[in-house]
Design a protein around this motif. Structure first.
Motif, PDB file in Angstrom:
ATOM      1  N   TYR A 192       0.831  -1.212   0.000  1.00 23.53           N
ATOM      2  CA  TYR A 192       0.000   0.000   0.000  1.00 23.53           C
ATOM      3  C   TYR A 192       0.859   1.252   0.000  1.00 23.53           C
ATOM      4  N   LYS A 193       0.214   2.372  -0.362  1.00 30.50           N
ATOM      5  CA  LYS A 193       0.800   3.698  -0.235  1.00 30.50           C
ATOM      6  C   LYS A 193      -0.325   4.649   0.160  1.00 30.50           C
ATOM      7  N   THR A 194       0.005   5.849   0.584  1.00 35.44           N
ATOM      8  CA  THR A 194      -1.017   6.814   1.003  1.00 35.44           C
ATOM      9  C   THR A 194      -1.442   7.701  -0.172  1.00 35.44           C
ATOM     10  N   ALA A 195      -2.694   8.134  -0.134  1.00 37.19           N
ATOM     11  CA  ALA A 195      -3.230   9.044  -1.164  1.00 37.19           C
ATOM     12  C   ALA A 195      -4.499   9.701  -0.614  1.00 37.19           C
ATOM     13  N   LYS A 196      -4.813  10.872  -1.141  1.00 31.39           N
ATOM     14  CA  LYS A 196      -6.035  11.583  -0.743  1.00 31.39           C
ATOM     15  C   LYS A 196      -7.239  10.939  -1.430  1.00 31.39           C
ATOM     16  N   VAL A 197      -8.216  10.507  -0.615  1.00 32.72           N
ATOM     17  CA  VAL A 197      -9.440   9.905  -1.136  1.00 32.72           C
ATOM     18  C   VAL A 197     -10.615  10.582  -0.429  1.00 32.72           C
ATOM     19  N   GLY A 198     -11.400  11.359  -1.213  1.00 29.39           N
ATOM     20  CA  GLY A 198     -12.545  12.047  -0.614  1.00 29.39           C
ATOM     21  C   GLY A 198     -12.146  13.027   0.462  1.00 29.39           C
ATOM     22  N   GLY A 199     -10.999  13.681   0.294  1.00 25.79           N
ATOM     23  CA  GLY A 199     -10.548  14.662   1.278  1.00 25.79           C
ATOM     24  C   GLY A 199      -9.818  14.055   2.469  1.00 25.79           C
ATOM     25  N   LYS A 200      -9.742  12.743   2.528  1.00 15.20           N
ATOM     26  CA  LYS A 200      -9.043  12.074   3.628  1.00 15.20           C
ATOM     27  C   LYS A 200      -7.818  11.349   3.100  1.00 15.20           C
ATOM     28  N   LEU A 201      -6.794  11.259   3.971  1.00 13.71           N
ATOM     29  CA  LEU A 201      -5.605  10.496   3.609  1.00 13.71           C
ATOM     30  C   LEU A 201      -5.882   9.023   3.901  1.00 13.71           C
ATOM     31  N   ARG A 202      -5.978   8.237   2.838  1.00 18.20           N
ATOM     32  CA  ARG A 202      -6.289   6.812   2.974  1.00 18.20           C
ATOM     33  C   ARG A 202      -5.182   5.988   2.297  1.00 18.20           C
ATOM     34  N   LEU A 203      -5.303   4.683   2.417  1.00 15.31           N
ATOM     35  CA  LEU A 203      -4.361   3.797   1.745  1.00 15.31           C
ATOM     36  C   LEU A 203      -4.935   3.347   0.411  1.00 15.31           C
ATOM     37  N   VAL A 204      -4.059   3.304  -0.587  1.00  9.82           N
ATOM     38  CA  VAL A 204      -4.417   2.741  -1.899  1.00  9.82           C
ATOM     39  C   VAL A 204      -3.323   1.742  -2.262  1.00  9.82           C
ATOM     40  N   GLN A 205      -3.605   0.902  -3.227  1.00  6.56           N
ATOM     41  CA  GLN A 205      -2.632  -0.125  -3.596  1.00  6.56           C
ATOM     42  C   GLN A 205      -1.403   0.486  -4.273  1.00  6.56           C
ATOM     43  N   ASN A 206      -0.237  -0.009  -3.860  1.00  9.41           N
ATOM     44  CA  ASN A 206       1.005   0.278  -4.561  1.00  9.41           C
ATOM     45  C   ASN A 206       1.105  -0.797  -5.655  1.00  9.41           C
ATOM     46  N   PRO A 207       0.937  -0.431  -6.933  1.00 10.66           N
ATOM     47  CA  PRO A 207       0.760  -1.444  -7.988  1.00 10.66           C
ATOM     48  C   PRO A 207       1.795  -2.563  -7.989  1.00 10.66           C
ATOM     49  N   LYS A 208       3.087  -2.229  -7.953  1.00  6.70           N
ATOM     50  CA  LYS A 208       4.123  -3.249  -8.042  1.00  6.70           C
ATOM     51  C   LYS A 208       4.121  -4.139  -6.802  1.00  6.70           C
ATOM     52  N   GLN A 209       3.989  -3.513  -5.624  1.00  9.55           N
ATOM     53  CA  GLN A 209       3.977  -4.298  -4.391  1.00  9.55           C
ATOM     54  C   GLN A 209       2.721  -5.155  -4.300  1.00  9.55           C
ATOM     55  N   ALA A 210       1.579  -4.614  -4.730  1.00  9.05           N
ATOM     56  CA  ALA A 210       0.324  -5.367  -4.675  1.00  9.05           C
ATOM     57  C   ALA A 210       0.398  -6.603  -5.576  1.00  9.05           C
TER      58      ALA A 210
END
Length: 525
Positions: A192-210
């Motif tokens: 995972y990595k962090t990213a802004k989702v709907g105004g909140k800092l959430r986790l999203v998939q890190n493509p290579k690691q995922a």
């Protein structure tokens, strides 16, 4: 927000002042007290005292006090709470191996040097044993009396309380942030990595690691061993969480971590055997910190079952396994360690037969396997006895020269007194008994002075024979004693095979093996 620097830097003005202070330091008399500077910092920020400033402040103080600086122990990025002074890389080398080279340790502030009272008591005992002193630029320090030592302990207690308060604040902040469904603090789990989702800092998939995590999952479901999966990841040049090489434990830790299904977790430390557990909110529900889980709940449960089945099969023979003897000493020609492995075969009678053999885990094509470990162990021990068994066991002891220094100085002053008195017009410049008595006393003093070896006035290491050979030592201590000595001395036993399949073993001994084999007592509890 405070910016963190990646590395300490010296400005041009600081370097110029450093050169000037070093020149003044060289001009100090040879018999000036010898000081070791200790510079430590956990994290370098704009609010902390930089290593350059610490060192310059200490060098200025040393010049003012007439202390000749003989070295600087710089331990940056090291926590004084987690690592005692003797465990740090640079300072530890001075405290364990270079004790005769300095008289006192000078540091910027007590909490820069030490944070735990138990460590301070250990250092005070060490100072008393080796005749050293501590000096702090910004704290009153004195080890000359029990009352003075009590004051030092009080100062250290304040530093320990401050460290405990810092831990409490950090812990309190984590307790609050871990209850949130957004990511506020910490490094995301692998995949995972962090990213802004709907105004909140959430986790999203890190493509290579995922993709790597999905591969681990699929391999585990096919029954592929974790160490084989790790080799595939290494060949694919997938970076690990710590940028090192992959191993089976890293693969298993990722697959067993509930974070792969998008949950906030805690734990995963050495004390908890690396087992991470989900964090629950105030209602006892698991907290999801991503809308993009790498594994679904069903996939996670299925891979846990697959890993559990494989672990049970492995545990069936765990009780019969034993650690490899001479691990780290036996090497294959490729340079890697040779280790002992057990395999089992079910017989028609229903019994299970155990096979033991040595192999190089890295060399598979062609593989390197020796079916008779005991023969190799015996050959190794025999070669070691023949090559090193007659060496005497030497122990290193620390000898203080302060008593002989005082006696030498007393004799020098007494001799000078009589020499002055025997000069024309001196108090002993009289014919008869007084002059004869003074000359006899002077001769006796000079004879005593000549008996004192100048080296004995210095703090130094003394190497003494124990009256025992290594053959006797190993016969008494067994395989464990031999293993320990061979590892500490860097002695290896290289194994290989000739073209006809004949096994060859070569004992490789460093040229300075006698020095490496010297027994050194640990000065720390």
């Amino acid at each position: 927000m405070t910016a963190t620097k990646t590395a300490p830097e010296w400005t041009a003005d600081e370097l110029a002042e450093l050169a000037e202070l070093q020149a003044r330091n060289e001009a100090l008399p040879a018999d000036a007290p010898r000081g070791l500077l200790s510079v430590r910092l956990s994290i370098l920020t704009e609010d902390t005292t930089s290593p350059a400033r610490q060192e310059l402040d200490l060098r200025r103080h040393a010049i003012r006090e007439g202390i000749r600086v003989v070295g600087v122990a710089r331990d940056l990025g090291v926590s004084a709470t987690k690592k005692a002074p003797w465990e740090r890389k640079e300072l530890g080398d001075w405290l364990n191996n270079r004790i005769p080279e300095f008289d006192l340790i000078l540091f910027w502030k007590l909490d820069r040097f030490i944070r735990r009272i138990s460590d301070l008591h250990e250092v005070i005992k060490w100072c008393e044993k080796f005749g050293k002193n501590l000096a702090s630029l910004n704290d009153p320090l004195d080890l000359s009396s029990p009352m003075a030592q009590a004051m030092v302990t009080f100062v250290a207690a304040v530093a320990e309380i401050e460290a405990a308060n810092t831990r409490t604040r950090v812990s309190s902040h984590w307790e609050y942030t871990k209850q949130q469904d957004q990511w506020r603090i910490g490094k995301p789990s692998f995949g995972y990595k962090t990213a802004k989702v709907g105004g909140k800092l959430r986790l999203v998939q890190n493509p290579k690691q995922a993709r790597a995590v999905r591969y681990m999952y699929q391999a585990a479901m096919r029954g592929v061993p974790a160490n084989r999966t790790a080799k595939v990841l290494d060949r694919a040049k997938v970076p690990t969480y710590s940028n090192g090489k992959w191993n089976n434990q890293q693969v298993l830790r990722i697959l067993r971590n509930p974070a792969v299904k998008g949950l906030r977790t805690e734990g995963g430390t050495m004390s908890a055997t690396y087992k991470s557990t989900p964090v629950l909110d105030k209602k006892g529900q698991e907290i999801r910190v991503t809308d993009e889980p790498i594994l679904t709940d069903a996939e996670f449960e299925s891979v846990q079952a697959a890993l559990s089945t494989r672990a049970k099969n492995k545990r069936h023979h765990e009780k019969n396994r034993r650690p490899t003897r001479f691990l780290g000493v036996m090497k294959h020609q490729c340079g890697r360690n040779v280790s002992e492995t057990n395999s089992y075969k079910a017989l028609s009678t229903g019994e299970v037969k155990e096979y033991r053999y040595l192999r190089c885990p890295e060399c598979r094509k062609p593989g390197f396997v020796i079916p008779d470990p005991e023969h190799v162990y015996s050959s190794l021990a025999q070669a070691v006895f023949e090559a090193l068994g007659d060496f005497e066991v030497v122990r290193r002891e620390y000898a203080r020269g302060d008593e002989n220094r005082r006696e030498r100085k007393r004799l020098e002053e007494s001799i000078a007194y009589y020499m002055t008195g025997l000069e024309p017009g001196g108090r002993f410049d009289k014919a008869g008994f007084i002059r004869e008595k003074a000359e006899a006393t002077q001769e006796a003093l000079m004879a005593d002075y000549a008996k004192i070896d100048p080296e004995s006035t210095k703090d130094r290491w003394v190497y003494e024979s124990t009256g025992m050979t290594y053959s006797q030592h190993w016969n008494a201590g067994g395989v464990e004693a031999m293993e320990k000595d061979l590892l500490s001395a860097g002695i290896t036993f290289e194994l290989g095979k000739q073209g006809n399949g004949e096994l060859l073993g070569q004992l490789i001994i460093p040229h300075d093996v006698k020095k490496r084999l010297i027994k050194m007592d640990d000065s720390w509890s």
